[in-house]
Design an enzyme around this catalytic site. Structure first.
Site, short mmCIF file in Angstrom:
data_model
loop_
_atom_site.label_atom_id
_atom_site.label_comp_id
_atom_site.label_asym_id
_atom_site.label_seq_id
_atom_site.Cartn_x
_atom_site.Cartn_y
_atom_site.Cartn_z
N ASP A 9 0.88 -1.16 0.00
CA ASP A 9 0.00 0.00 0.00
C ASP A 9 0.93 1.23 0.00
OD1 ASP A 9 -2.37 1.62 0.49
OD2 ASP A 9 -1.60 1.83 2.53
N ASP A 11 -0.02 5.12 0.97
CA ASP A 11 -0.19 6.08 2.07
C ASP A 11 -0.15 5.36 3.42
OD1 ASP A 11 -0.81 8.32 0.29
OD2 ASP A 11 -2.73 7.33 -0.07
#
Ligand code: BG6
Ligand code: MG
Length: 224
Positions: A9, A11
């Site tokens: 991922d 952020d």
């Protein structure tokens, strides 16, 4: 090697832009006179921009017209993008740089699986535009996390099966998406609170020890 690919991922995993998201939503909430704190913000992790707005508006008394929703969603993105202008490779944690380099040397494929439509811009600012074998982001997807689409698309771009992938996530919906995709998940940060992932990482560099496990070590661990 148990895993052929790692899907990160963005952020809150590769970079601290989860804080920029928080500040941008907080500023929109302040403009609207809505109470917004870090507890509400944790519910926005991994969630699309539009859905984030809906969650934020739960504590807003008045109904909002579609055009106004679009306005505030655009406002959030403008304020967020403004804050990204100062992002440079210096903002990368040394642990992230080290982990990406070690995983690359191990011959394991790497992808980004993020709900963000700003993914490519952020990767460019961080000097990571060419660091991954695949980028699956919020552009062109039909369903956001917790739907597995983003991760399945990353696996297919890399030409690997879902069961060969390990996802690294900080968001509850991201962990759900990884598990729904039939992938294992290593949770980090806020994601470790939920007890849902196969692994919890104290720091990103802990990933290397997991990847170094041979299938036999993994089976023994599962039997314990
Ligand atoms: C996710 C973030 O990565 O991307 C969410 O965790 C955010 O907080 C989502 O809402 C969409 O991001 P963007 O950049 O397209 O608004
Ligand atoms: Mg995240």
């Amino acid at each position: 090697m148990k895993y052929k690919a790692v899907i990160f991922d963005l952020d809150g995993v590769i970079c601290h832009t989860d804080e920029n998201h928080y500040q941008a939503w907080k500023s929109v909430a302040d403009s609207l006179g809505i109470t917004f704190d870090r507890t509400v913000n944790d519910r926005l992790r991994g969630v699309s921009r539009r859905e984030s707005l809906e969650i934020m508006l739960e504590s807003h008394d008045e109904e909002m017209e579609e055009a106004e929703k679009k306005h505030w969603s655009d406002q959030k993105n403008q304020r967020y993008r403004e804050s990204l202008k100062t992002l440079t490779p210096e903002n990368l944690d040394p642990g992230v740089t080290e982990t990406l380099s070690v995983v690359r040397k191990m011959g394991i494929l790497m992808a980004i699986g993020s709900s963000s439509k700003n993914t490519k811009y952020i990767l460019e600012r961080l000097g990571l535009a060419d660091a991954f074998d695949a980028i699956s982001d919020g552009n062109g997807i039909t369903k956001a996390k917790p739907d597995p689409e983003i991760f399945l698309r990353a696996a297919s771009q890399m030409g690997v099966q879902p069961e060969d992938c390990l996802v690294v996530e900080d968001a509850k919906v991201g962990i759900e998406a990884a598990l729904a995709a039939g992938m294992d998940c290593a949770a980090i940060g806020d994601g470790t609170r939920y007890g849902m992932a196969q692994y919890n990482l104290d720091q990103i560099t802990d990933l290397v020890a997991i990847l170094e496990q041979t299938p036999w070590q993994s089976i023994l661990k599962d039997l314990k």
